[in-house]
Motif scaffolding. Structure first.
Motif, PDB file in Angstrom:
ATOM      1  N   ALA A   1      47.854  18.829 -15.362  1.00  0.00           N
ATOM      2  CA  ALA A   1      47.280  19.904 -16.697  1.00  0.00           C
ATOM      3  C   ALA A   1      48.252  20.410 -17.202  1.00  0.00           C
ATOM      4  N   LYS A   2      49.217  21.344 -16.229  1.00  0.00           N
ATOM      5  CA  LYS A   2      50.255  22.077 -16.934  1.00  0.00           C
ATOM      6  C   LYS A   2      51.135  21.319 -17.585  1.00  0.00           C
ATOM      7  N   LEU A   3      51.568  20.331 -17.158  1.00  0.00           N
ATOM      8  CA  LEU A   3      52.603  19.429 -17.849  1.00  0.00           C
ATOM      9  C   LEU A   3      51.948  18.375 -19.000  1.00  0.00           C
ATOM     10  N   LYS A   4      50.591  18.661 -19.024  1.00  0.00           N
ATOM     11  CA  LYS A   4      49.876  17.903 -20.088  1.00  0.00           C
ATOM     12  C   LYS A   4      50.026  16.515 -20.029  1.00  0.00           C
ATOM     13  N   LEU A   5      50.063  15.970 -18.876  1.00  0.00           N
ATOM     14  CA  LEU A   5      50.102  14.525 -18.455  1.00  0.00           C
ATOM     15  C   LEU A   5      49.034  13.839 -18.402  1.00  0.00           C
ATOM     16  N   ALA A   6      47.711  14.496 -18.523  1.00  0.00           N
ATOM     17  CA  ALA A   6      46.390  14.011 -18.227  1.00  0.00           C
ATOM     18  C   ALA A   6      45.379  14.979 -19.115  1.00  0.00           C
ATOM     19  N   THR A   7      44.516  14.244 -19.449  1.00  0.00           N
ATOM     20  CA  THR A   7      43.257  15.542 -20.419  1.00  0.00           C
ATOM     21  C   THR A   7      42.163  15.764 -19.378  1.00  0.00           C
ATOM     22  N   ARG A   8      41.763  14.752 -18.646  1.00  0.00           N
ATOM     23  CA  ARG A   8      40.582  15.243 -17.849  1.00  0.00           C
ATOM     24  C   ARG A   8      40.226  14.306 -16.564  1.00  0.00           C
ATOM     25  N   ARG A   9      40.382  14.874 -15.462  1.00  0.00           N
ATOM     26  CA  ARG A   9      40.162  13.861 -14.461  1.00  0.00           C
ATOM     27  C   ARG A   9      39.393  14.651 -13.323  1.00  0.00           C
ATOM     28  N   THR A  10      38.875  14.170 -12.207  1.00  0.00           N
ATOM     29  CA  THR A  10      38.203  15.203 -11.192  1.00  0.00           C
ATOM     30  C   THR A  10      38.878  14.381  -9.891  1.00  0.00           C
ATOM     31  N   PRO A  11      38.752  15.250  -8.704  1.00  0.00           N
ATOM     32  CA  PRO A  11      39.365  14.725  -7.625  1.00  0.00           C
ATOM     33  C   PRO A  11      38.735  13.541  -7.211  1.00  0.00           C
ATOM     34  N   THR A  12      39.562  12.704  -6.645  1.00  0.00           N
ATOM     35  CA  THR A  12      38.810  11.128  -6.330  1.00  0.00           C
ATOM     36  C   THR A  12      38.159  11.274  -4.972  1.00  0.00           C
ATOM     37  N   SER A  13      38.165  12.128  -4.209  1.00  0.00           N
ATOM     38  CA  SER A  13      37.262  12.289  -3.012  1.00  0.00           C
ATOM     39  C   SER A  13      36.938  13.758  -2.814  1.00  0.00           C
ATOM     40  N   LEU A  14      35.866  13.836  -1.903  1.00  0.00           N
ATOM     41  CA  LEU A  14      35.281  14.921  -1.621  1.00  0.00           C
ATOM     42  C   LEU A  14      36.050  15.543  -0.378  1.00  0.00           C
ATOM     43  N   PRO A  15      35.882  16.579   0.166  1.00  0.00           N
ATOM     44  CA  PRO A  15      36.361  17.206   1.330  1.00  0.00           C
ATOM     45  C   PRO A  15      35.731  16.443   2.290  1.00  0.00           C
ATOM     46  N   SER A  16      36.331  16.111   3.478  1.00  0.00           N
ATOM     47  CA  SER A  16      36.252  15.366   4.610  1.00  0.00           C
ATOM     48  C   SER A  16      34.892  15.977   5.407  1.00  0.00           C
ATOM     49  N   THR A  17      34.689  17.088   5.213  1.00  0.00           N
ATOM     50  CA  THR A  17      33.659  17.754   5.973  1.00  0.00           C
ATOM     51  C   THR A  17      32.316  17.561   5.171  1.00  0.00           C
ATOM     52  N   VAL A  18      32.114  16.936   3.788  1.00  0.00           N
ATOM     53  CA  VAL A  18      31.074  17.030   3.080  1.00  0.00           C
ATOM     54  C   VAL A  18      30.984  15.258   2.555  1.00  0.00           C
ATOM     55  N   ARG A  19      31.896  14.553   2.913  1.00  0.00           N
ATOM     56  CA  ARG A  19      31.960  13.400   2.440  1.00  0.00           C
ATOM     57  C   ARG A  19      30.409  12.322   2.596  1.00  0.00           C
ATOM     58  N   ALA A  20      30.162  11.986   1.649  1.00  0.00           N
ATOM     59  CA  ALA A  20      28.893  11.224   1.691  1.00  0.00           C
ATOM     60  C   ALA A  20      28.839  10.016   0.792  1.00  0.00           C
ATOM     61  N   GLY A  21      27.643   9.455   0.772  1.00  0.00           N
ATOM     62  CA  GLY A  21      27.457   7.924   0.472  1.00  0.00           C
ATOM     63  C   GLY A  21      27.136   8.110  -1.258  1.00  0.00           C
ATOM     64  N   PRO A  22      26.449   7.216  -1.816  1.00  0.00           N
ATOM     65  CA  PRO A  22      26.345   6.892  -3.133  1.00  0.00           C
ATOM     66  C   PRO A  22      25.925   8.063  -4.100  1.00  0.00           C
ATOM     67  N   PRO A  23      25.153   9.153  -3.403  1.00  0.00           N
ATOM     68  CA  PRO A  23      25.078  10.197  -4.626  1.00  0.00           C
ATOM     69  C   PRO A  23      26.098  11.006  -5.027  1.00  0.00           C
ATOM     70  N   TRP A  24      27.365  10.668  -4.250  1.00  0.00           N
ATOM     71  CA  TRP A  24      28.555  11.388  -4.616  1.00  0.00           C
ATOM     72  C   TRP A  24      29.498  10.498  -5.334  1.00  0.00           C
ATOM     73  N   GLN A  25      29.492  10.559  -6.585  1.00  0.00           N
ATOM     74  CA  GLN A  25      30.300   9.568  -7.224  1.00  0.00           C
ATOM     75  C   GLN A  25      31.539  10.470  -8.176  1.00  0.00           C
ATOM     76  N   TYR A  26      32.518   9.948  -7.932  1.00  0.00           N
ATOM     77  CA  TYR A  26      33.810  10.666  -8.573  1.00  0.00           C
ATOM     78  C   TYR A  26      34.655   9.726  -9.218  1.00  0.00           C
TER      79      TYR A  26
END
Length: 144
Positions: A117-142
């Motif tokens: 974001a600081k280098l303006k290399l991307a416009t909008r993305r989200t983290p590809t995974s959840l923290p391992s302590t809350v990783r879950a199935g289909p309801p969590w889509q990223y």
């Protein structure tokens, strides 16, 4: 977690306040609950939660709430400033709200996205995974 512990014979006590600890030779041997019950214990783990240390930013112009709110790349309301780490409350599209992630996976993935974001290399993305302590199935889509 409750079901797992119950299946092994562990009693789960929720919502009980701890009044004090029983000790012997500088070791914890039990707990005294506020309702008067005494429980023997070999090991005691205490989770106290976390509060972001953001008071030093008051008056800076950066929006503050339960941390530093940012978009899905960590960009705050002040151009050029990104928030990363335990105090950063990034917008989670799947949850439709801001959320702090106090876990090492968040620190790794979110730092890389904030740099983009600081280098303006991307416009909008989200983290590809959840923290391992809350990783879950289909309801969590990223999105990658």
């Amino acid at each position: 977690m409750a079901k797992l512990h119950s299946s092994t014979g562990t009693e789960l006590i929720s919502g009980a306040a701890i009044e004090g600890f029983d000790t012997s030779d500088r070791e914890v041997t039990g707990l005294l609950l506020a309702d008067g019950r005494r429980l023997p214990a070999d090991v005691v783990g205490v989770g106290i939660g976390a509060a972001p240390n953001i008071e030093w930013l008051e008056g800076s112009g950066v929006n503050l709430c339960d941390g530093l709110p940012g978009d899905s790349m960590g960009r705050t309301n002040v151009p050029g400033i990104v928030a990363v780490g335990d105090c950063a409350a990034w917008f989670e599209g799947g949850l439709c709200r801001h959320r702090r992630v106090e876990q090492w996976t968040g620190a790794l993935e979110r730092a890389a996205l904030a740099v983009q974001a600081k280098l303006k290399l991307a416009t909008r993305r989200t983290p590809t995974s959840l923290p391992s302590t809350v990783r879950a199935g289909p309801p969590w889509q990223y999105l990658a």
